[in-house]
Design a protein around this motif. Structure first.
Motif, PDB file in Angstrom:
ATOM      1  N   GLU A  25       0.858  -1.186   0.000  1.00 29.50           N
ATOM      2  CA  GLU A  25       0.000   0.000   0.000  1.00 29.50           C
ATOM      3  C   GLU A  25       0.890   1.230   0.000  1.00 29.50           C
ATOM      4  O   GLU A  25       1.683   1.435   0.913  1.00 29.50           O
ATOM      5  CB  GLU A  25      -0.917   0.006   1.235  1.00 29.50           C
ATOM      6  N   GLY A  57       0.985   5.632  -1.226  1.00 32.04           N
ATOM      7  CA  GLY A  57       0.187   6.740  -1.720  1.00 32.04           C
ATOM      8  C   GLY A  57       0.341   8.006  -0.909  1.00 32.04           C
ATOM      9  O   GLY A  57       0.783   7.978   0.247  1.00 32.04           O
ATOM     10  N   ASN A  73      -1.257  11.630   0.843  1.00 31.85           N
ATOM     11  CA  ASN A  73      -2.452  12.125   1.519  1.00 31.85           C
ATOM     12  C   ASN A  73      -2.219  13.580   1.914  1.00 31.85           C
ATOM     13  O   ASN A  73      -1.091  13.988   2.191  1.00 31.85           O
ATOM     14  CB  ASN A  73      -2.752  11.321   2.790  1.00 31.85           C
ATOM     15  N   GLY A  79      -6.886  11.274   0.452  1.00 27.56           N
ATOM     16  CA  GLY A  79      -5.698  10.629  -0.087  1.00 27.56           C
ATOM     17  C   GLY A  79      -6.020   9.614  -1.165  1.00 27.56           C
ATOM     18  O   GLY A  79      -7.187   9.327  -1.476  1.00 27.56           O
ATOM     19  N   TYR A  80      -4.951   9.100  -1.730  1.00 22.15           N
ATOM     20  CA  TYR A  80      -5.040   8.060  -2.760  1.00 22.15           C
ATOM     21  C   TYR A  80      -4.098   6.938  -2.370  1.00 22.15           C
ATOM     22  O   TYR A  80      -2.978   7.179  -1.896  1.00 22.15           O
ATOM     23  CB  TYR A  80      -4.650   8.614  -4.127  1.00 22.15           C
ATOM     24  N   ARG A  81      -4.520   5.690  -2.550  1.00 19.27           N
ATOM     25  CA  ARG A  81      -3.698   4.533  -2.244  1.00 19.27           C
ATOM     26  C   ARG A  81      -3.653   3.593  -3.452  1.00 19.27           C
ATOM     27  O   ARG A  81      -4.691   3.305  -4.061  1.00 19.27           O
ATOM     28  CB  ARG A  81      -4.247   3.766  -1.033  1.00 19.27           C
ATOM     29  N   TYR A  82      -2.466   3.131  -3.750  1.00 21.99           N
ATOM     30  CA  TYR A  82      -2.261   2.118  -4.788  1.00 21.99           C
ATOM     31  C   TYR A  82      -1.894   0.833  -4.074  1.00 21.99           C
ATOM     32  O   TYR A  82      -0.942   0.786  -3.290  1.00 21.99           O
ATOM     33  CB  TYR A  82      -1.148   2.560  -5.734  1.00 21.99           C
ATOM     34  N   HIS A 103      -7.134   0.426  -6.696  1.00 29.61           N
ATOM     35  CA  HIS A 103      -6.934   1.871  -6.605  1.00 29.61           C
ATOM     36  C   HIS A 103      -7.978   2.383  -5.620  1.00 29.61           C
ATOM     37  O   HIS A 103      -9.181   2.127  -5.792  1.00 29.61           O
ATOM     38  CB  HIS A 103      -7.098   2.535  -7.972  1.00 29.61           C
ATOM     39  N   ARG A 104      -7.522   3.115  -4.616  1.00 27.49           N
ATOM     40  CA  ARG A 104      -8.423   3.473  -3.517  1.00 27.49           C
ATOM     41  C   ARG A 104      -8.326   4.954  -3.184  1.00 27.49           C
ATOM     42  O   ARG A 104      -7.248   5.491  -2.950  1.00 27.49           O
ATOM     43  CB  ARG A 104      -8.084   2.653  -2.269  1.00 27.49           C
ATOM     44  N   GLY A 105      -9.468   5.615  -3.158  1.00 29.29           N
ATOM     45  CA  GLY A 105      -9.551   6.965  -2.615  1.00 29.29           C
ATOM     46  C   GLY A 105      -9.905   6.887  -1.139  1.00 29.29           C
ATOM     47  O   GLY A 105     -10.684   6.020  -0.726  1.00 29.29           O
ATOM     48  N   ASP A 107     -13.488   4.341   2.346  1.00 27.60           N
ATOM     49  CA  ASP A 107     -12.625   3.806   1.289  1.00 27.60           C
ATOM     50  C   ASP A 107     -13.437   3.745   0.000  1.00 27.60           C
ATOM     51  O   ASP A 107     -14.468   3.063  -0.062  1.00 27.60           O
ATOM     52  CB  ASP A 107     -12.130   2.397   1.639  1.00 27.60           C
ATOM     53  N   ARG A 141     -13.251   2.312  -3.490  1.00 27.81           N
ATOM     54  CA  ARG A 141     -12.408   1.257  -4.040  1.00 27.81           C
ATOM     55  C   ARG A 141     -12.737   0.955  -5.509  1.00 27.81           C
ATOM     56  O   ARG A 141     -13.904   0.812  -5.881  1.00 27.81           O
ATOM     57  CB  ARG A 141     -12.579  -0.008  -3.196  1.00 27.81           C
TER      58      ARG A 141
END
Length: 241
Positions: A73, A75, A77, A109-112, A122-124, A147, A149
């Motif tokens: 994980e 990303g 934020n 934030g954004y998570r890869y 891909h998650r906001g 999340d 997703r």
């Protein structure tokens, strides 16, 4: 003063002892029609202050199971703080995370999340965390997180609520912060509360801008049958600039 501090520490010790027994019971009790796995979660969190109201937060984490990396994980934020509404307590002053003295933290934030045994996600992330100072130096936080997703091009969402209780402890001139927290997940894919977790950990400053945070977390995932239980040992390196 010494007697007062001793009573507080005794009370804190009893609190953590009780939670520890509950966590151990959940961990070592045989799951009913379920499975248990053991994982390690190494993580690096970097916080960069932009001004008195904004900071950049960067996360880089990995999940390891059977000594093999399975998920990651990463990303950026952006955090926003409201002005302090209360005078910082002694325990909060000694913490590297200055957001602990703010009544509300907002995060976007954004998570890869790449995976070796599943699809990439891909998650906001949208968060709101309220903090409430209590008597005897305790600090209660309540994080509400959404999340957003995207997995294999399909959208779903998940709501997560995570209350936390913590208190900074002093040993001579050294200060560290043990905490207990729980979290519940509502997943739109299943239309129900599909996961719970209990965590016991502590943050230990080791330098002016650095702390390490070892913790244990037990998760119970009821999204599918049979239930899946995860026992995770995490270690975060937190950097503050």
């Amino acid at each position: 003063m010494i007697g007062r501090e001793s009573n507080l520490l005794d009370g804190l010790s009893s609190c953590f002892h009780a939670l520890g027994l509950a966590v151990l019971a959940a961990t070592f009790s045989p799951p009913a029609q379920g499975s248990q796995t053991y994982q390690t979660w190494p993580e690096i969190d970097t916080y960069i202050n932009l001004n008195q109201h904004f900071r950049l937060y960067l996360i880089a984490a990995q999940t390891k199971e059977n000594r093999q990396g399975t998920d990651a994980e990463i990303g950026p934020n952006l955090d926003f703080f409201f002005k302090p509404l209360f005078k910082a307590k002694k325990g909060i002053i000694f913490q590297l995370d200055k957001s602990k003295s703010r009544p509300l933290l907002l995060r976007a934030g954004y998570r890869y999340l790449p995976s070796t045994n599943g699809p990439t996600e891909h998650r906001g992330v949208l968060e709101a965390t309220g903090r409430y100072p209590l008597k005897s130096g305790f600090l209660f936080s309540d994080r509400n997180r959404a999340d957003l997703r995207f997995i294999n091009g399909e959208f779903s969402w998940r709501y997560r609520n995570r209350p936390t209780m913590e208190r900074t402890v002093s040993i001579l001139s050294y200060h560290f912060t043990p905490y207990v927290r729980g979290e519940a997940y509502f997943d739109s894919n299943y239309g129900k509360w599909s996961r719970t977790s209990e965590t016991l950990g502590a943050a230990f400053p080791i330098r002016k801008h650095t702390e390490i945070e070892p913790y244990y977390e037990h998760q119970n995932d009821t999204s599918k049958s049979p239930n899946r239980q995860i026992n995770a040992f995490g270690l975060s390196l937190n950097l503050y600039f």
